[in-house]
Scaffold this motif. Structure first.
Motif, short mmCIF file in Angstrom:
data_model
loop_
_atom_site.label_atom_id
_atom_site.label_comp_id
_atom_site.label_asym_id
_atom_site.label_seq_id
_atom_site.Cartn_x
_atom_site.Cartn_y
_atom_site.Cartn_z
N GLY A 9 -15.08 9.23 -8.62
CA GLY A 9 -15.22 9.47 -7.19
C GLY A 9 -16.45 10.31 -6.88
O GLY A 9 -17.22 9.99 -5.96
N THR A 24 -5.23 11.65 -2.98
CA THR A 24 -5.79 11.96 -1.67
C THR A 24 -7.28 12.23 -1.75
O THR A 24 -8.05 11.79 -0.89
N LEU A 42 -9.29 11.01 -3.90
CA LEU A 42 -9.93 9.72 -4.12
C LEU A 42 -10.04 8.94 -2.81
O LEU A 42 -11.06 8.31 -2.53
N PHE A 43 -8.99 9.02 -1.99
CA PHE A 43 -9.02 8.37 -0.68
C PHE A 43 -10.12 8.95 0.18
O PHE A 43 -10.88 8.22 0.83
N ALA A 59 -13.44 7.63 -0.97
CA ALA A 59 -13.69 6.27 -0.51
C ALA A 59 -14.05 6.27 0.97
O ALA A 59 -14.98 5.57 1.41
N SER A 98 -7.49 -2.00 2.99
CA SER A 98 -7.07 -0.75 3.61
C SER A 98 -5.58 -0.79 3.93
O SER A 98 -4.90 0.24 3.86
N GLU A 125 -3.83 -0.02 0.71
CA GLU A 125 -4.05 1.38 0.38
C GLU A 125 -3.13 2.27 1.19
O GLU A 125 -2.41 3.11 0.64
N SER A 126 -3.09 2.06 2.53
CA SER A 126 -2.33 2.99 3.36
C SER A 126 -0.83 2.79 3.17
O SER A 126 -0.08 3.77 3.13
N LYS A 159 -2.78 1.88 -5.04
CA LYS A 159 -3.59 2.75 -4.20
C LYS A 159 -4.95 2.99 -4.86
O LYS A 159 -5.99 2.86 -4.22
N GLU A 162 -8.58 1.83 -3.59
CA GLU A 162 -9.65 2.79 -3.30
C GLU A 162 -10.92 2.47 -4.08
O GLU A 162 -12.02 2.48 -3.51
N SER A 174 -12.54 -0.46 -2.51
CA SER A 174 -13.25 -0.18 -1.27
C SER A 174 -14.55 0.58 -1.55
O SER A 174 -15.56 0.34 -0.87
N ILE A 175 -14.56 1.45 -2.58
CA ILE A 175 -15.82 2.11 -2.95
C ILE A 175 -16.83 1.06 -3.41
O ILE A 175 -18.00 1.06 -2.99
#
Lengths: 119, 237, 83
Positions: free
Chosen positions: A90, B72, B74-75, B78, B164, B167-168, B218, B222, B225-226
């Motif tokens: 990350g 979180t 990591l979220f 992203a 997304s 993910e959510s 999740k 993430e 999406s990255i």
């Protein structure tokens, strides 16, 4: 030299090499590459500290539960490093995104071009 | 500041740090036995959680709150990567990969390999309590399927909105499972809300396979999406 | 010297060599690939240190996904730099 000492030495040297690269390189991308090397070094050091010589992986499929405490290595540093690797990706992604924005803004990746915060 | 001092400062700093490291290295002797918390985990994991893999038990149950925080983080990463790169979205229908256009071999290979890779990722995160592996590794494997689709330009079928959504909803279910643990078992993210089952079978260890599958979905969403936001955005002239 | 120690020494030399290559090379692509190689050797070392979970994670994330993130950004920067 045994296994633990070799891994510890490798980890420490990787940290030093990575930091040297991050301090001396001019190109932002090369600095990020050096940071990932230092990151790997930190992980190697942590796992090596958790290793007890002659013990097995902390998975109890062949080890009887009663003997677990005397036959497995320390599982806590492994859990820690597992999360550290994921967070490391990350952080790398974040650094790369900012490096790209800097390139878009200035058309260059040379750190000496960015002098706004220099005194 | 002239050239030689500029070269010398990093070397001096690293020499100091290296001497600290050398002191640590020379004075280190590995322990003979596990320390108290580790031997508690080693002897009580099976009784408390029913998981074979002690690392999984620590990540999902004993230190479950840390893992929630990590997911979180990591979220947030992203989201910030998406935000930082948001101004340069690709126009529709244009490849943003910057590599050569994908050939017939890559396209067909992707079509064949992506379901297999997704299946393997699901296998890894569903068996996290029995064998090495789990949500983070499985999530990375799922994201590598996404990577293959990005490379062969067939990623349009896998829309960003779907990522997304996955993910959510996975994150929400994760938190709800944790709260259920407070209601029906010992505390937040306790896995004993489901029966522990027989030791060593796939449907054992209470809620651990469920929670790790959610973490896997999740984390995979993430990472995907990255990857898409770093790849698919193109300079908009 | 046991087999385990010998393998660890071999891996240590290989990963340190790859790290040095990543630092001294002129090309950024070679540097990125060498950093991925460092991660790969480190993951085998994790396996020797009885940490298969960490080894899997490092191989999948540290050497796989990180390298591709670098290549995506590198590709975009190259394309815009040549325009």
């Amino acid at each position: 030299m045994n296994l633990v000492q070799i891994s510890l030495a490798t980890g420490f040297l990787l940290i030093l090499l990575g930091l040297y690269g991050a301090l001396t390189n001019r190109d932002i991308l090369r600095m990020i590459v050096s940071f990932t090397i230092a990151d790997t070094g930190v992980n190697v050091v942590l796992v090596a500290v958790g290793y007890l010589p002659g013990r097995e992986a902390p998975i109890l499929d062949t080890i009887p539960v009663a003997e677990a405490a005397s036959r497995i290595t320390d599982p806590v540093p492994q859990a820690l490093v597992l999360t550290a690797i994921v967070i490391g990706l990350g952080v790398t992604a974040l650094m790369l995104a900012y490096a790209y924005r800097l390139f878009r803004a200035r058309g260059s990746l040379d750190i000496s071009e960015f002098t706004e915060l220099k005194w | 500041m002239n050239f030689t001092t500029r070269k010398a400062i990093p070397l001096v700093l690293l020499l100091l740090l290296g001497s600290v490291f050398y002191a640590l290295f020379a004075g280190y002797t590995p322990d003979e036995t596990l320390n108290r918390s580790a031997s508690y985990y080693a002897s009580q994991t099976v009784q408390d959680t029913g998981a074979q893999n002690v690392v999984t038990a620590i990540i999902v149950t004993y230190r479950g709150l840390d893992t929630l925080g990590e997911v979180t983080v990591l979220f947030l990463t992203a989201a910030i990567v998406g935000l930082v790169l948001a101004h340069s979205k690709a126009p529709k229908g244009r490849s943003g990969s910057g590599f050569l256009p994908s050939g017939e071999l890559l396209t067909t290979g992707t079509r064949m390999l992506v379901p297999v890779i997704l299946l393997f990722g699901a296998y890894v995160f569903l068996n996290g309590h029995l064998t090495p592996g789990g949500g983070f590794q499985g999530g990375a494997i799922v994201a590598s399927a996404m990577l293959l689709m990005l490379l062969s330009d067939s990623a349009e079928r896998f829309s960003h909105r779907l990522i997304s959504r996955i993910e959510s909803s996975a994150g929400l279910t994760y938190v709800i499972l944790g709260l259920l643990g407070m209601l029906f078992a010992g505390g937040f993210l306790d896995n004993r809300i489901l029966p522990l089952g027989s030791f060593g079978s796939i449907l054992s260890a209470g809620a651990i396979p469920l929670i790790y599958a959610l973490i896997g979905l999740k984390v995979g969403a993430e990472f995907s999406s990255i990857l898409t936001s770093l790849e698919a955005t193109e300079d908009s002239q | 010297m046991t087999l385990l120690t010998f393998m660890a020494a071999l891996l240590a030399v290989a990963s340190l060599g790859a790290a040095v290559i990543a630092l001294v090379t002129r090309s950024t692509v070679v540097a990125v690939l060498s950093a991925g190689l460092v991660s790969l050797f480190a993951s085998v070392m994790f396996l020797l240190l009885a940490a298969p979970d960490v080894a899997m994670t490092e191989a999948a994330i540290g050497s796989g996904l990180t390298t591709f993130l670098f290549f995506f950004v590198l590709g975009r920067i190259r394309r815009e730099g040549t325009k």
